[in-house]
Design a protein around this motif. Structure first.
Motif, PDB file in Angstrom:
ATOM      1  N   VAL A 177       6.344  62.838 -76.209  1.00 60.49           N
ATOM      2  CA  VAL A 177       5.004  62.638 -75.637  1.00 60.49           C
ATOM      3  C   VAL A 177       3.993  63.009 -76.723  1.00 60.49           C
ATOM      4  O   VAL A 177       4.066  64.085 -77.305  1.00 60.49           O
ATOM      5  CB  VAL A 177       4.788  63.545 -74.403  1.00 60.49           C
ATOM      6  CG1 VAL A 177       3.373  63.355 -73.850  1.00 60.49           C
ATOM      7  CG2 VAL A 177       5.817  63.271 -73.325  1.00 60.49           C
ATOM      8  N   ILE A 178       3.074  62.091 -77.011  1.00 58.56           N
ATOM      9  CA  ILE A 178       2.007  62.369 -77.977  1.00 58.56           C
ATOM     10  C   ILE A 178       0.770  62.784 -77.186  1.00 58.56           C
ATOM     11  O   ILE A 178       0.198  61.990 -76.431  1.00 58.56           O
ATOM     12  CB  ILE A 178       1.677  61.108 -78.827  1.00 58.56           C
ATOM     13  CG1 ILE A 178       2.908  60.636 -79.602  1.00 58.56           C
ATOM     14  CG2 ILE A 178       0.510  61.387 -79.765  1.00 58.56           C
ATOM     15  CD1 ILE A 178       2.709  59.285 -80.288  1.00 58.56           C
ATOM     16  N   SER A 179       0.374  64.046 -77.334  1.00 55.00           N
ATOM     17  CA  SER A 179      -0.829  64.538 -76.651  1.00 55.00           C
ATOM     18  C   SER A 179      -1.982  64.531 -77.641  1.00 55.00           C
ATOM     19  O   SER A 179      -1.822  64.982 -78.779  1.00 55.00           O
ATOM     20  CB  SER A 179      -0.601  65.954 -76.126  1.00 55.00           C
ATOM     21  OG  SER A 179       0.416  65.937 -75.146  1.00 55.00           O
ATOM     22  N   LEU A 235       1.758  58.264 -74.424  1.00 52.96           N
ATOM     23  CA  LEU A 235       0.499  58.944 -74.756  1.00 52.96           C
ATOM     24  C   LEU A 235      -0.022  59.767 -73.584  1.00 52.96           C
ATOM     25  O   LEU A 235      -0.053  59.297 -72.451  1.00 52.96           O
ATOM     26  CB  LEU A 235      -0.565  57.900 -75.146  1.00 52.96           C
ATOM     27  CG  LEU A 235      -1.948  58.450 -75.520  1.00 52.96           C
ATOM     28  CD1 LEU A 235      -1.912  59.176 -76.858  1.00 52.96           C
ATOM     29  CD2 LEU A 235      -2.984  57.321 -75.563  1.00 52.96           C
ATOM     30  N   HIS A 236      -0.469  60.987 -73.898  1.00 57.10           N
ATOM     31  CA  HIS A 236      -1.096  61.868 -72.912  1.00 57.10           C
ATOM     32  C   HIS A 236      -2.441  62.300 -73.486  1.00 57.10           C
ATOM     33  O   HIS A 236      -2.499  62.907 -74.557  1.00 57.10           O
ATOM     34  CB  HIS A 236      -0.195  63.083 -72.673  1.00 57.10           C
ATOM     35  CG  HIS A 236      -0.681  64.034 -71.623  1.00 57.10           C
ATOM     36  ND1 HIS A 236      -1.078  63.625 -70.360  1.00 57.10           N
ATOM     37  CD2 HIS A 236      -0.815  65.391 -71.639  1.00 57.10           C
ATOM     38  CE1 HIS A 236      -1.430  64.687 -69.652  1.00 57.10           C
ATOM     39  NE2 HIS A 236      -1.287  65.775 -70.411  1.00 57.10           N
ATOM     40  N   VAL A 237      -3.526  61.963 -72.787  1.00 57.92           N
ATOM     41  CA  VAL A 237      -4.869  62.286 -73.285  1.00 57.92           C
ATOM     42  C   VAL A 237      -5.335  63.586 -72.644  1.00 57.92           C
ATOM     43  O   VAL A 237      -5.477  63.685 -71.420  1.00 57.92           O
ATOM     44  CB  VAL A 237      -5.871  61.138 -73.003  1.00 57.92           C
ATOM     45  CG1 VAL A 237      -7.251  61.494 -73.553  1.00 57.92           C
ATOM     46  CG2 VAL A 237      -5.373  59.831 -73.633  1.00 57.92           C
ATOM     47  N   SER A 262      -3.145  61.341 -68.298  1.00 54.98           N
ATOM     48  CA  SER A 262      -4.322  62.125 -68.675  1.00 54.98           C
ATOM     49  C   SER A 262      -4.354  63.466 -67.955  1.00 54.98           C
ATOM     50  O   SER A 262      -3.682  63.668 -66.941  1.00 54.98           O
ATOM     51  CB  SER A 262      -5.597  61.339 -68.374  1.00 54.98           C
ATOM     52  OG  SER A 262      -5.715  61.128 -66.983  1.00 54.98           O
ATOM     53  N   GLU A 263      -5.192  64.331 -68.505  1.00 56.05           N
ATOM     54  CA  GLU A 263      -5.333  65.701 -68.020  1.00 56.05           C
ATOM     55  C   GLU A 263      -6.814  66.031 -67.893  1.00 56.05           C
ATOM     56  O   GLU A 263      -7.637  65.517 -68.646  1.00 56.05           O
ATOM     57  CB  GLU A 263      -4.680  66.624 -69.064  1.00 56.05           C
ATOM     58  CG  GLU A 263      -4.975  68.099 -68.918  1.00 56.05           C
ATOM     59  CD  GLU A 263      -4.965  68.802 -70.271  1.00 56.05           C
ATOM     60  OE1 GLU A 263      -3.870  69.143 -70.734  1.00 56.05           O
ATOM     61  OE2 GLU A 263      -6.050  68.993 -70.865  1.00 56.05           O
TER      62      GLU A 263
END
Length: 448
Positions: A177-179, A235-237, A262-263
């Motif tokens: 996971v790319i944050s 992807l995690h933003v 997303s977060e």
């Protein structure tokens, strides 16, 4: 020799969208059974009567900065994980912008060693990407590390990844996971130059969300999402701060099938730009706390599942550092001890259900990062549990703050709900406003 057992009786158990009354039996590190009524089979079972209290899975905070190594005058893994336990956060994922940065496998393992010896809560770390460490990224074992963190704006040291070719190569090369931290550096620099010309270094804090603007956030987020779609990256933003960005995300598919997630952080749900007048640089974050309209739109996106996770972005600095003039005051603030009480306050105000709180800060981080056997109240899962009394008010004061930096943006706030007990890997580690000095933390593992 029988395993140590704990029996939690008469709790309101919150799990997977439902609240049921019942008992939970813990044996060793794990949840053994959940039923409407369980009897203690022997006299050496620790029985806790949870009448009138809610039992939640321990929160998994997917974004914290605990400042160790290298910045330990602000915080340490020990001090901040202790505060996390008092705040019902039983597992954390810590960021790579320490000194030295966590951009080599050697530095990563050194951090794991510190946590193994000193952490009060379960732990993992993000590995950091730079413009020139792809070889190191490829050495990282995705089963043992939470994920990869890329600063696409607002980085420390050399962690700003601003070479488009390198960025695309990283997105194509890793299964992790790319944050990402998304703020467009060019836009911010241009805005800052304009305000420095007007005010010098002492820019009024109210201009912070104009300098670190909606445009800066949206430009960077939309580019990252475009690249993820092009490369198929996961992807995690992190920390959405604008209403506009929420429209980049979908609620049409289950979280486990989403490639782009997303977060939101507690401060963007709680504060708005009107609060700068009272709180000043204490609420200076990157990305900035923005307008009330943005805050309400973020809430809408959280509740309709375009936003998947609530985290803290806990990032302490000393009070002396925070009280500098605008350009010298660092961004970030301490939050792990007060995030869950603040969310429960929003429950009391009718903004969010307890079931939704649990989904966003326990179930969903576990799904998103594929955390093994945590984030739920289920037999066979680690007993990371939090008991809360929804009617036991308390006020945040200097005396009850556990952060090493000794302050909180919530100072003076009265919360209706109190965390009364925290269990970690089956052990009772917090009660009567005290964290046990016996450590039971484990390194998080991942089902990948």
């Amino acid at each position: 020799m029988s395993l140590k057992q704990t029996l939690i009786k008469n709790a309101k158990i919150v799990n997977e969208g439902k609240t049921i009354s019942g008992d939970v039996l813990i044996e060793g590190e794990f949840i053994k059974a959940i039923d409407s009524s369980i009897s203690a089979k022997s006299s050496d079972v620790l029985v806790i009567d949870a009448e009138g209290k809610h039992l939640l899975p321990g929160a998994i905070d997917d974004q914290v900065h605990f400042r160790e190594p290298g910045l330990t005058h602000k915080a340490t893994i020990a001090t901040e994980s202790k505060a996390a336990i008092a705040g019902g956060i039983t597992s954390f994922i810590e960021m790579p912008n320490t000194i030295p940065q966590t951009t080599t496998v050697e530095n990563l393992e050194a951090k794991f060693e510190i946590a193994a010896n000193t952490s009060y809560a379960n732990y993992s770390f993000m590995f950091g990407g730079t413009n020139d460490n792809l070889d190191e990224i490829l050495k990282v074992d995705p089963k043992t590390v939470a994920g990869l963190k890329l600063f696409l704006g607002s980085s420390t040291g050399n962690m700003l990844v601003d070479d488009p070719k390198v960025l695309e190569k990283i997105f194509k090369s890793t299964k992790m996971v790319i944050s990402v931290h998304c703020e467009d550096e060019g836009t911010i620099r241009s805005n800052l130059k304009e305000y420095k010309a007007k005010f010098g270094d002492d820019i009024p804090i109210k201009y912070h969300p104009i300098i670190r603007s909606e445009e800066a956030c949206y430009l960077s987020s939309s580019k990252a999402i475009e690249l993820a779609k092009k490369t198929g990256a996961r992807l995690h933003v992190f920390h959405l701060s604008t209403g506009k960005e929420t429209n980049l995300f979908t609620n049409k598919i289950p979280l486990k099938d989403k490639k782009i997630t997303s977060e939101v952080c507690i401060h963007h749900l709680w504060f708005n730009s009107d609060d700068y007048d009272k709180k000043g640089t204490l609420i200076k974050w990157n990305p900035a706390v923005k307008t009330e309209k943005d805050r309400l739109q973020i809430w809408d996106a959280l509740l309709d599942d375009r936003i998947d996770v609530i985290a803290t972005d806990h990032a302490p600095h000393t009070l002396e550092e925070k009280k500098n003039v605008y350009t010298k005051a660092p961004s970030g603030g301490p939050l792990v001890q007060h995030a869950l009480p603040a969310l429960l306050e929003m429950y009391h105000r009718g903004k969010i259900s307890i079931e939704k709180i649990v989904e966003k800060n326990a179930h969903n981080p576990a799904i998103l990062f594929e955390v093994e056997k945590r984030g739920y109240i289920k037999p066979g899962y680690y007993a990371d549990l939090v008991l809360v009394d929804l009617n036991n008010p308390w006020t945040v004061t200097k005396e009850n703050i556990l952060y090493k930096c000794g302050w909180s943006p919530f100072e003076g706030a009265t919360f209706k709900s109190r965390i009364t007990h925290t269990f970690l890997n089956g052990a009772l580690v917090y009660q009567n406003q005290k964290v046990s000095e016996v450590k039971h933390a484990k390194r998080l593992t991942f089902n990948r």
